[in-house]
Design a protein around this motif. Structure first.
Motif, PDB file in Angstrom:
ATOM      1  N   ALA A  41     -23.681  17.568   6.657  1.00  0.00           N
ATOM      2  CA  ALA A  41     -23.957  17.400   5.221  1.00  0.00           C
ATOM      3  C   ALA A  41     -23.647  15.964   4.812  1.00  0.00           C
ATOM      4  O   ALA A  41     -22.557  15.464   5.083  1.00  0.00           O
ATOM      5  CB  ALA A  41     -23.126  18.380   4.411  1.00  0.00           C
ATOM      6  N   PRO A  42     -24.577  15.291   4.131  1.00  0.00           N
ATOM      7  CA  PRO A  42     -24.315  13.898   3.755  1.00  0.00           C
ATOM      8  C   PRO A  42     -23.221  13.752   2.711  1.00  0.00           C
ATOM      9  O   PRO A  42     -22.651  12.678   2.548  1.00  0.00           O
ATOM     10  CB  PRO A  42     -25.653  13.406   3.199  1.00  0.00           C
ATOM     11  N   ARG A  43     -22.934  14.846   1.984  1.00  0.00           N
ATOM     12  CA  ARG A  43     -21.806  14.733   1.041  1.00  0.00           C
ATOM     13  C   ARG A  43     -20.925  15.965   1.113  1.00  0.00           C
ATOM     14  O   ARG A  43     -21.385  17.090   0.973  1.00  0.00           O
ATOM     15  CB  ARG A  43     -22.291  14.554  -0.391  1.00  0.00           C
ATOM     16  N   TRP A  44     -19.663  15.710   1.342  1.00  0.00           N
ATOM     17  CA  TRP A  44     -18.620  16.740   1.315  1.00  0.00           C
ATOM     18  C   TRP A  44     -17.544  16.279   0.348  1.00  0.00           C
ATOM     19  O   TRP A  44     -17.047  15.159   0.451  1.00  0.00           O
ATOM     20  CB  TRP A  44     -17.973  16.879   2.695  1.00  0.00           C
ATOM     21  N   SER A  45     -17.201  17.136  -0.568  1.00  0.00           N
ATOM     22  CA  SER A  45     -16.072  16.824  -1.447  1.00  0.00           C
ATOM     23  C   SER A  45     -15.276  18.108  -1.626  1.00  0.00           C
ATOM     24  O   SER A  45     -15.777  19.094  -2.174  1.00  0.00           O
ATOM     25  CB  SER A  45     -16.593  16.326  -2.808  1.00  0.00           C
ATOM     26  N   HIS A  46     -14.055  18.115  -1.132  1.00  0.00           N
ATOM     27  CA  HIS A  46     -13.205  19.309  -1.176  1.00  0.00           C
ATOM     28  C   HIS A  46     -11.867  18.877  -1.765  1.00  0.00           C
ATOM     29  O   HIS A  46     -11.094  18.167  -1.130  1.00  0.00           O
ATOM     30  CB  HIS A  46     -13.042  19.830   0.261  1.00  0.00           C
ATOM     31  N   GLU A  47     -11.638  19.266  -3.020  1.00  0.00           N
ATOM     32  CA  GLU A  47     -10.414  18.850  -3.720  1.00  0.00           C
ATOM     33  C   GLU A  47      -9.450  20.025  -3.787  1.00  0.00           C
ATOM     34  O   GLU A  47      -9.824  21.123  -4.219  1.00  0.00           O
ATOM     35  CB  GLU A  47     -10.745  18.407  -5.142  1.00  0.00           C
ATOM     36  N   VAL A  48      -8.210  19.770  -3.370  1.00  0.00           N
ATOM     37  CA  VAL A  48      -7.164  20.799  -3.408  1.00  0.00           C
ATOM     38  C   VAL A  48      -6.015  20.231  -4.231  1.00  0.00           C
ATOM     39  O   VAL A  48      -5.435  19.206  -3.862  1.00  0.00           O
ATOM     40  CB  VAL A  48      -6.675  21.145  -1.985  1.00  0.00           C
TER      41      VAL A  48
ATOM     42  N   ASN B 149     -16.459  12.646   2.500  1.00  0.00           N
ATOM     43  CA  ASN B 149     -17.132  11.612   3.290  1.00  0.00           C
ATOM     44  C   ASN B 149     -17.939  10.688   2.378  1.00  0.00           C
ATOM     45  O   ASN B 149     -18.885  10.051   2.822  1.00  0.00           O
ATOM     46  CB  ASN B 149     -18.027  12.239   4.375  1.00  0.00           C
ATOM     47  N   ASP B 150     -17.523  10.659   1.120  1.00  0.00           N
ATOM     48  CA  ASP B 150     -18.214   9.837   0.130  1.00  0.00           C
ATOM     49  C   ASP B 150     -17.302   8.662  -0.252  1.00  0.00           C
ATOM     50  O   ASP B 150     -16.325   8.840  -0.993  1.00  0.00           O
ATOM     51  CB  ASP B 150     -18.529  10.711  -1.093  1.00  0.00           C
ATOM     52  N   PRO B 151     -17.600   7.459   0.240  1.00  0.00           N
ATOM     53  CA  PRO B 151     -16.697   6.318  -0.014  1.00  0.00           C
ATOM     54  C   PRO B 151     -16.465   6.062  -1.504  1.00  0.00           C
ATOM     55  O   PRO B 151     -15.343   5.741  -1.909  1.00  0.00           O
ATOM     56  CB  PRO B 151     -17.435   5.143   0.640  1.00  0.00           C
ATOM     57  N   ASP B 152     -17.511   6.230  -2.316  1.00  0.00           N
ATOM     58  CA  ASP B 152     -17.334   5.958  -3.754  1.00  0.00           C
ATOM     59  C   ASP B 152     -16.356   6.942  -4.382  1.00  0.00           C
ATOM     60  O   ASP B 152     -15.528   6.564  -5.219  1.00  0.00           O
ATOM     61  CB  ASP B 152     -18.684   6.035  -4.475  1.00  0.00           C
ATOM     62  N   GLU B 153     -16.454   8.213  -3.978  1.00  0.00           N
ATOM     63  CA  GLU B 153     -15.545   9.216  -4.523  1.00  0.00           C
ATOM     64  C   GLU B 153     -14.104   8.930  -4.079  1.00  0.00           C
ATOM     65  O   GLU B 153     -13.152   9.080  -4.855  1.00  0.00           O
ATOM     66  CB  GLU B 153     -15.970  10.613  -4.065  1.00  0.00           C
ATOM     67  N   ILE B 154     -13.971   8.495  -2.839  1.00  0.00           N
ATOM     68  CA  ILE B 154     -12.624   8.192  -2.322  1.00  0.00           C
ATOM     69  C   ILE B 154     -12.036   6.983  -3.053  1.00  0.00           C
ATOM     70  O   ILE B 154     -10.849   6.961  -3.407  1.00  0.00           O
ATOM     71  CB  ILE B 154     -12.686   7.950  -0.794  1.00  0.00           C
ATOM     72  N   ARG B 155     -12.871   5.994  -3.318  1.00  0.00           N
ATOM     73  CA  ARG B 155     -12.376   4.819  -4.068  1.00  0.00           C
ATOM     74  C   ARG B 155     -11.944   5.233  -5.474  1.00  0.00           C
ATOM     75  O   ARG B 155     -10.924   4.764  -5.993  1.00  0.00           O
ATOM     76  CB  ARG B 155     -13.464   3.742  -4.128  1.00  0.00           C
ATOM     77  N   GLU B 182      -7.625  -3.395   1.044  1.00  0.00           N
ATOM     78  CA  GLU B 182      -8.458  -4.026   2.072  1.00  0.00           C
ATOM     79  C   GLU B 182      -9.268  -2.976   2.828  1.00  0.00           C
ATOM     80  O   GLU B 182     -10.471  -3.109   3.026  1.00  0.00           O
ATOM     81  CB  GLU B 182      -7.550  -4.796   3.033  1.00  0.00           C
ATOM     82  N   LEU B 183      -8.575  -1.888   3.240  1.00  0.00           N
ATOM     83  CA  LEU B 183      -9.268  -0.795   3.954  1.00  0.00           C
ATOM     84  C   LEU B 183     -10.313  -0.154   3.056  1.00  0.00           C
ATOM     85  O   LEU B 183     -11.426   0.162   3.491  1.00  0.00           O
ATOM     86  CB  LEU B 183      -8.259   0.279   4.376  1.00  0.00           C
ATOM     87  N   SER B 184      -9.951   0.022   1.817  1.00  0.00           N
ATOM     88  CA  SER B 184     -10.846   0.670   0.869  1.00  0.00           C
ATOM     89  C   SER B 184     -12.123  -0.141   0.692  1.00  0.00           C
ATOM     90  O   SER B 184     -13.218   0.412   0.581  1.00  0.00           O
ATOM     91  CB  SER B 184     -10.128   0.830  -0.474  1.00  0.00           C
ATOM     92  N   ASP B 185     -11.987  -1.447   0.693  1.00  0.00           N
ATOM     93  CA  ASP B 185     -13.161  -2.306   0.487  1.00  0.00           C
ATOM     94  C   ASP B 185     -14.003  -2.449   1.743  1.00  0.00           C
ATOM     95  O   ASP B 185     -15.224  -2.478   1.684  1.00  0.00           O
ATOM     96  CB  ASP B 185     -12.711  -3.709   0.036  1.00  0.00           C
ATOM     97  N   GLU B 186     -13.335  -2.520   2.898  1.00  0.00           N
ATOM     98  CA  GLU B 186     -14.056  -2.947   4.100  1.00  0.00           C
ATOM     99  C   GLU B 186     -14.388  -1.838   5.091  1.00  0.00           C
ATOM    100  O   GLU B 186     -15.375  -1.927   5.806  1.00  0.00           O
ATOM    101  CB  GLU B 186     -13.226  -4.025   4.826  1.00  0.00           C
ATOM    102  N   SER B 187     -13.548  -0.816   5.177  1.00  0.00           N
ATOM    103  CA  SER B 187     -13.706   0.139   6.279  1.00  0.00           C
ATOM    104  C   SER B 187     -14.062   1.553   5.843  1.00  0.00           C
ATOM    105  O   SER B 187     -14.245   2.420   6.679  1.00  0.00           O
ATOM    106  CB  SER B 187     -12.411   0.198   7.102  1.00  0.00           C
ATOM    107  N   LEU B 188     -14.143   1.772   4.557  1.00  0.00           N
ATOM    108  CA  LEU B 188     -14.286   3.153   4.091  1.00  0.00           C
ATOM    109  C   LEU B 188     -15.645   3.766   4.421  1.00  0.00           C
ATOM    110  O   LEU B 188     -15.781   4.994   4.467  1.00  0.00           O
ATOM    111  CB  LEU B 188     -14.007   3.203   2.579  1.00  0.00           C
ATOM    112  N   ASP B 189     -16.635   2.924   4.662  1.00  0.00           N
ATOM    113  CA  ASP B 189     -17.957   3.480   4.977  1.00  0.00           C
ATOM    114  C   ASP B 189     -17.933   4.313   6.254  1.00  0.00           C
ATOM    115  O   ASP B 189     -18.831   5.122   6.486  1.00  0.00           O
ATOM    116  CB  ASP B 189     -18.986   2.351   5.108  1.00  0.00           C
ATOM    117  N   ARG B 190     -16.891   4.146   7.062  1.00  0.00           N
ATOM    118  CA  ARG B 190     -16.815   4.907   8.321  1.00  0.00           C
ATOM    119  C   ARG B 190     -16.614   6.401   8.089  1.00  0.00           C
ATOM    120  O   ARG B 190     -16.836   7.195   9.000  1.00  0.00           O
ATOM    121  CB  ARG B 190     -15.677   4.359   9.199  1.00  0.00           C
ATOM    122  N   VAL B 191     -16.184   6.770   6.886  1.00  0.00           N
ATOM    123  CA  VAL B 191     -15.951   8.204   6.634  1.00  0.00           C
ATOM    124  C   VAL B 191     -17.265   8.981   6.508  1.00  0.00           C
ATOM    125  O   VAL B 191     -17.261  10.206   6.493  1.00  0.00           O
ATOM    126  CB  VAL B 191     -15.090   8.480   5.373  1.00  0.00           C
TER     127      VAL B 191
END
Lengths: 290, 321
Positions: A41-48, B149-155, B182-191
């Motif tokens: 899935a291209p988007r997964w968001s699971h908030e706990v 696995n969404d970098p924008d949501e994680i940021r 630094e990690l947030s800006d540069e490496s987060l796309d790996r998720v």
């Protein structure tokens, strides 16, 4: 609103349930999703958190699955295959599988709608019980069970008047073992049995006999339902083998992810998955077939 | 009689065996490296299992054990079952050892005696967010968590919590690290390829709580490291001392142990600056010996008393005086 069928593409039972659910319910969409689709899935968001659990999944085809929009789940998921992670270094694929498994277990556990075959950390679907634990549970549920002996040494612990079997799989008695150490080494043994086999499919509080008379089914019904309840599953096939005198039935195994073909258990599954959803008129026709 | 299982030189097991000897509690050790000489039989007739294990040239009925402490490792990882520089292990012996382990684990799952811990119960740790859903049922707080696995949501998650850490979602051990700018800006796309677990960083005091039956052993861990287990890698000091927990937190830990069916467990807590207790996870097979060595708490003794059936209850909080 979505009814979610989590199953592999070749799972005929899942597709029968999906087809029947589409006929039965007019409102919810019925979506069959495989472990590969879920893992990719291209988007997964699971908030706990303190406010509970919220999940949002967007699949490759754009379908979105939000916790609150799912009204029922029929879960038949297999472990996520390593092929879901081909972009990973081979040494990291096992880690990726464990991570995805952990996420799926948490997601499925968090759903508040009816879930048939709720996931556990041991197993994405179906009971993780061993054959031994099933036997103990069946005995406690009031079913007569086929006695077994497991030993690492037939010399020290000889199996008197018992039959050697290759395993205690759910398919009754396996092929006799003829390996070189079969007379002294480890072995699995069962008491003598009769020649007939039968089973009962449990869906919730309803049962459907397979190769059993209505009277025999009545005798076994309560034990089978109690076994399913104790195992925490709503859908179970309980297998029996006859005693040597062919007079009684002994529990010999259970399938926690059974395949079914008959419209009776299929429509019961659809009713259970739909939960409080309003059925379409077609349900009356299905009911008449039972 | 207590049955200890595993490799007896492994520290947690060794300390428990030593405690049994010191307390003169009858016990026997299933040495995993000697299983080629052991035998096991398990009979299931009706709803009650019976059986025996043959060790050290003696037979022990399975029903004779009051408790089992198991630190079994994967059968494939036993040195005797692994290839050496000169030879391959005997396939028949390896298969026999595997069979013994399977049957033994089957028995542990259904044994009437106290088992520390059953494999089925230990599985909750295989999914940390699943375990978190159980933890909150006891009233303990867990940190706000996002698996994505969404970098924008994680940021956005990082912006809302200011400091965020990441770690494995499963039980595969990982070093807890901070998601820096630094990690947030540069490496987060790996998720993109794998949803990853992020948690709000809770500033405060690390506390490890060992629950043994109803007994509580709490150790405060003073360090500036994000993950004190690996502080030595960054040359950061760790100091440890026994403490007493507030009664309600001790009760929550006992409730969690019961909920997870883990009579022995290691609960990772943090006391935030405002005094709130957060629970991060529950270790179902804790290396309690590390904490016992640093604090002097008699955890091994409590394990023996629990397995011997003389100290199942009590509810007292132990602390070093």
């Amino acid at each position: 609103m979505t009814i979610l069928i989590l199953a592999e593409p070749h799972d005929a039972t899942a597709h029968r349930v999906a087809a029947l659910a589409r006929q039965t319910y007019s409102t919810p969409a019925v979506r069959v999703v495989s472990s590969l689709e879920i893992a990719r899935a291209p988007r997964w968001s699971h908030e706990v958190g303190a406010d509970g659990v919220a999940t949002h999944v967007r699949l490759v085809d754009g379908t979105t699955l939000r916790s609150g929009d799912i009204v029922g789940v029929f879960n038949r998921l297999w472990p996520v295959p390593a092929s879901a992670f081909t972009s990973f270094d081979p040494t990291d694929r096992e880690y990726a599988q464990a991570e995805m498994h952990a996420l799926l277990v948490s997601w499925l556990a968090s759903l508040t709608c009816p879930v048939i075959n709720r996931a556990s950390p041991h197993s994405l679907c179906g009971s993780p019980w061993s054959h031994v634990k099933w036997r103990i549970a069946a005995g406690r549920a009031g079913l007569e069970t086929l006695p077994i002996r497991l030993t690492t040494s037939q010399r020290r612990y000889p199996p008197r008047n018992m039959m050697r079997v290759a395993d205690l799989g759910s398919a009754v008695i396996a092929t006799p073992d003829s390996s070189p150490l079969s007379s002294t080494g480890p072995g699995i043994f069962v008491d003598p049995v009769g020649e007939r086999t039968a089973s009962i499919v449990v869906v919730g509080n309803s049962v459907w006999p397979e190769s059993l008379s209505p009277h025999e089914c009545d005798l076994l019904r309560d034990g089978c339902c109690r076994l399913a309840t104790d195992a925490g599953t709503e859908f179970l096939r309980v297998r029996f083998i006859s005693t040597p005198d062919e007079q009684r039935w002994m529990f010999c195994g259970a399938e926690a992810v059974p395949d079914v073909w008959e419209v009776g258990p299929l429509s019961a599954l659809v009713e259970m998955i739909g939960g409080a959803e309003s059925p379409h008129l077609v349900q009356d026709e299905v009911g008449a077939e039972r | 009689m207590i049955l200890f299982c595993g490799i007896p030189t492994e520290t947690p097991l060794a300390k428990a065996i030593a405690a049994a000897e010191a307390l003169s509690v009858e016990h026997v050790v299933l040495n995993q490296r000697h299983v080629h000489f052991d035998d096991l039989v398990l009979d299931v007739r009706g709803s009650e299992p019976t059986g025996s294990i043959w060790m050290w040239e003696r037979e022990y009925p399975l029903e004779s054990f009051s408790g089992v402490y198991t630190r079994l490792i994967d059968n494939r990882d036993i040195p005797e079952n692994m290839p050496s520089a000169h030879s391959m292990p005997d396939a028949t012996r390896v298969a026999r050892a595997a069979f013994l382990h399977t049957v033994f684990n089957d028995w542990l799952e259904i044994a009437e005696c106290t088992v520390l811990n059953r494999t089925s119960a230990m599985a909750s740790n295989a999914s940390k967010p699943f375990q978190a859903q159980l933890i909150v049922q006891t009233g303990l707080r867990t940190p706000e968590t996002l698996i994505s696995n969404d970098p924008d949501e994680i940021r956005a998650f990082r912006r809302s919590h200011r400091r965020v850490i990441y770690k494995s979602t499963s039980s595969v051990r990982s070093i807890v690290r901070e998601l820096t700018a630094e990690l947030s800006d540069e490496s987060l796309d790996r998720v993109h390829d794998l949803p990853t677990q992020f948690q709000e960083f809770v500033d405060g005091q690390n506390i490890r709580v060992h629950v043994v039956g109803d007994s509580i052993f709490a150790s405060e861990v003073a360090t500036t490291a994000i993950d004190y287990r690996y502080a030595h890698q960054d040359d950061i000091d760790v100091a440890m001392s026994a403490i007493e927990l507030p009664y309600h937190v001790a009760d929550q830990c006992r409730a969690l142990s019961r909920l997870l069916d883990l009579p022995l467990c290691g609960i990772d807590l943090k006391r935030a600056i405002d005094g709130t207790f957060f629970c991060f996870e529950v270790n179902p097979s804790p290396a309690y010996s590390y904490y016992q060595e640093h604090t002097g708490q008699p955890i091994a003794e409590a394990i023996v008393r629990l397995l011997d059936g003389v100290a199942t209850a009590g509810g007292q909080t132990w602390s070093k005086s």
